[in-house]
Motif scaffolding. Structure first.
Motif, PDB file in Angstrom:
ATOM      1  N   MET A 113      -6.887 -23.306  -1.892  1.00  0.00           N
ATOM      2  CA  MET A 113      -7.461 -22.046  -2.377  1.00  0.00           C
ATOM      3  C   MET A 113      -8.988 -22.066  -2.296  1.00  0.00           C
ATOM      4  N   LYS A 114      -9.527 -22.909  -1.425  1.00  0.00           N
ATOM      5  CA  LYS A 114     -10.981 -23.030  -1.274  1.00  0.00           C
ATOM      6  C   LYS A 114     -11.565 -21.741  -0.707  1.00  0.00           C
ATOM      7  N   PRO A 115     -12.542 -21.122  -1.390  1.00  0.00           N
ATOM      8  CA  PRO A 115     -13.098 -19.856  -0.912  1.00  0.00           C
ATOM      9  C   PRO A 115     -14.268 -20.002   0.053  1.00  0.00           C
ATOM     10  N   VAL A 116     -14.736 -21.229   0.275  1.00  0.00           N
ATOM     11  CA  VAL A 116     -15.941 -21.454   1.082  1.00  0.00           C
ATOM     12  C   VAL A 116     -15.778 -20.858   2.480  1.00  0.00           C
ATOM     13  N   GLY A 117     -16.792 -20.110   2.913  1.00  0.00           N
ATOM     14  CA  GLY A 117     -16.765 -19.516   4.243  1.00  0.00           C
ATOM     15  C   GLY A 117     -15.932 -18.266   4.348  1.00  0.00           C
ATOM     16  N   LEU A 118     -15.517 -17.693   3.212  1.00  0.00           N
ATOM     17  CA  LEU A 118     -14.646 -16.515   3.219  1.00  0.00           C
ATOM     18  C   LEU A 118     -15.253 -15.396   2.365  1.00  0.00           C
ATOM     19  N   LYS A 119     -16.429 -14.933   2.739  1.00  0.00           N
ATOM     20  CA  LYS A 119     -17.076 -13.851   1.999  1.00  0.00           C
ATOM     21  C   LYS A 119     -16.235 -12.586   2.040  1.00  0.00           C
ATOM     22  N   ASP A 120     -16.140 -11.949   0.904  1.00  0.00           N
ATOM     23  CA  ASP A 120     -15.438 -10.668   0.812  1.00  0.00           C
ATOM     24  C   ASP A 120     -16.380  -9.590   1.353  1.00  0.00           C
ATOM     25  N   PRO A 121     -16.039  -8.916   2.467  1.00  0.00           N
ATOM     26  CA  PRO A 121     -16.952  -7.918   3.042  1.00  0.00           C
ATOM     27  C   PRO A 121     -17.208  -6.746   2.109  1.00  0.00           C
TER      28      PRO A 121
END
Length: 435
Positions: A238-246
């Motif tokens: 569930m790592k959010p790194v590199g997954l910016k919410d546009p």
């Protein structure tokens, strides 16, 4: 042996049915999985060729429609006039005869054949008593006096695409690598806390045996990861790194990624969400994920036993048995982990089986290549602590010159590997006619 005799994980009678992930790993140039696939391509891998025909959008990874992939492999094998298909369970191996046998039965080897492989291994183990009882499990549970060599593996859930609330999710690929093909379900700290607590409280299929299960560290069930600490999932699947919410320009607190399952794009699998919870518990907990509140599950997560032999004790680098050179092993049973690695060792075993039949010398692939590094690992690792391995740069030998920049180092390792692999193909004539 399917469908005459099935396994706990397979659902069809087709060859090459992928039961865990549908991913064949990264296609990014100069990564270790890319290197192995590039060597496979140069060696004429038919399965890799079929995989690309069945590819589904997956960012920088090669993922396949698993139904189409298995159907095309089955079709290719069925129409080959030099192949005779026999649908039956094999329970005995004639190691002393003239025929060459490749055992490529995967992690779900039937109990009867597992016992036969244990018999074939007996002479080696008698000469090396410290490895006794370690080559193959004869029963499903390990004991302190009989430390079986296997691990448990899990299967991720699959949901129907039209049951995903697209207003609550966004499309993206990590670090914007490749196209934005993954559905991302973002979580706030409150969403994550609610999900985490529900996951820990959920009932497992075999609660009483958790402490006995020997998991492969790269494929842990999510509930096992969660038990190791409250934030472990946020640094894992569930790592959010590199997954910016546009929509916000910020990274979420945690994220669940969904990858397209088939060419019709009517189903998605939860990436890294293999688990061993009861089905009803899975539905309750997974519907706490934003966007999956009304998810319809086509398949729930499951767990199954993966069997593999103690290859450092039993095999040569050519994947032949040391004491039965006309018997070869390939795929996950020989101690590799992953579909790409399994396909690669299958190709290698096929090349060597043909060489044995033709009376040619068997030459292992160069050590610097991905093929050579993989077979070197499974035949030279510490036999007392042997575990299956994915292809990584850690398996490749270091360069003679120390290169500090990691990307440049990997590029040079790939360049050297492909150069030596091409020379080996020419030397041995191992390359098949490329599709």
């Amino acid at each position: 042996m399917r469908p005459v005799h099935s396994t706990p994980a397979h659902q069809t009678a087709d060859f090459a049915e992928l039961v865990c992930s549908n991913s064949l790993k990264s296609d990014s140039e100069n990564t270790a999985p890319w290197l192995l696939k590039e060597e496979m391509r140069r060696a004429g891998s038919l399965l890799l060729h079929i995989a690309r025909q069945c590819a589904v959008p997956a960012g920088h990874a090669l993922a396949v429609d698993r139904v189409a992939f298995a159907a095309k492999v089955t079709e290719a094998i069925s129409r080959e006039p030099r192949i005779t298909i026999r649908r039956e369970e094999v329970a005995s191996i004639d190691e002393a005869g003239k025929q060459v046998t490749v055992i490529a039965t995967g992690p779900l080897t039937s109990e009867a054949l597992a016992k036969e492989v244990a018999r074939l291994s007996a002479r080696v183990e008698e000469s090396q008593p410290e490895h006794a009882s370690r080559s193959l499990p004869a029963s499903p549970e390990p004991t302190s006096s009989n430390p079986h060599l296997y691990f448990y593996d899990s299967i991720s859930p699959i949901v129907e695409a039209d049951s995903i609330d697209m207003s609550r999710v966004y499309m993206a690929a990590r670090y914007d690598k490749g196209s934005a093909d993954y559905i991302n379900c973002p979580m706030t700290p409150e969403d994550y806390a609610r999900f985490y607590d529900a996951l820990l409280a959920a009932q497992s299929v075999e609660e009483r045996d958790w402490e006995k299960l020997n998991y492969f560290e790269s494929c842990l069930p999510i509930e096992e990861i969660a038990r190791r600490g409250r934030d472990t999932l946020r640094f894992g699947p569930m790592k959010p790194v590199g997954l910016k919410d546009p929509r916000t320009g910020r990274m979420p607190y945690a994220v669940v990624q969904l990858r397209q399952e088939n060419l019709r794009a009517d189903s998605y699998n939860l990436v890294g969400f293999q688990n061993h919870l009861k089905f009803g518990e899975q539905a309750r907990v997974l519907r706490l994920i934003p966007g999956l509140e009304n998810a319809r599950f086509l398949r729930y997560g499951q767990i199954h036993r993966n069997t593999y032999i103690n290859s450092p004790t039993l095999l040569r680098e050519t994947l032949q048995m040391k004491i039965h050179p006309r018997v070869l092993f390939a795929g996950q049973i020989c101690g590799v982990e992953g579909y790409v690695e399994s396909i690669a060792t299958g190709l290698m075993a096929g090349v060597n089986a043909a060489a044995i039949v033709n009376g040619d010398d068997l030459v292992p692939p160069p050590r610097a290549s991905a093929f050579g590094s993989l077979t070197h690992y499974v035949t030279h690792a510490d036999a007392k602590n042997f575990q299956p391995a994915n292809i990584t740069f850690d398996l490749l030998p270091p360069l003679e010159k120390k290169i500090r920049d990691r990307k440049e180092r990997h590029r040079l390792q790939c360049e050297l590997a492909l150069q030596q692999f091409d020379e080996w193909l020419q030397q041995t004539g191992a390359a098949a006619a490329r599709p």
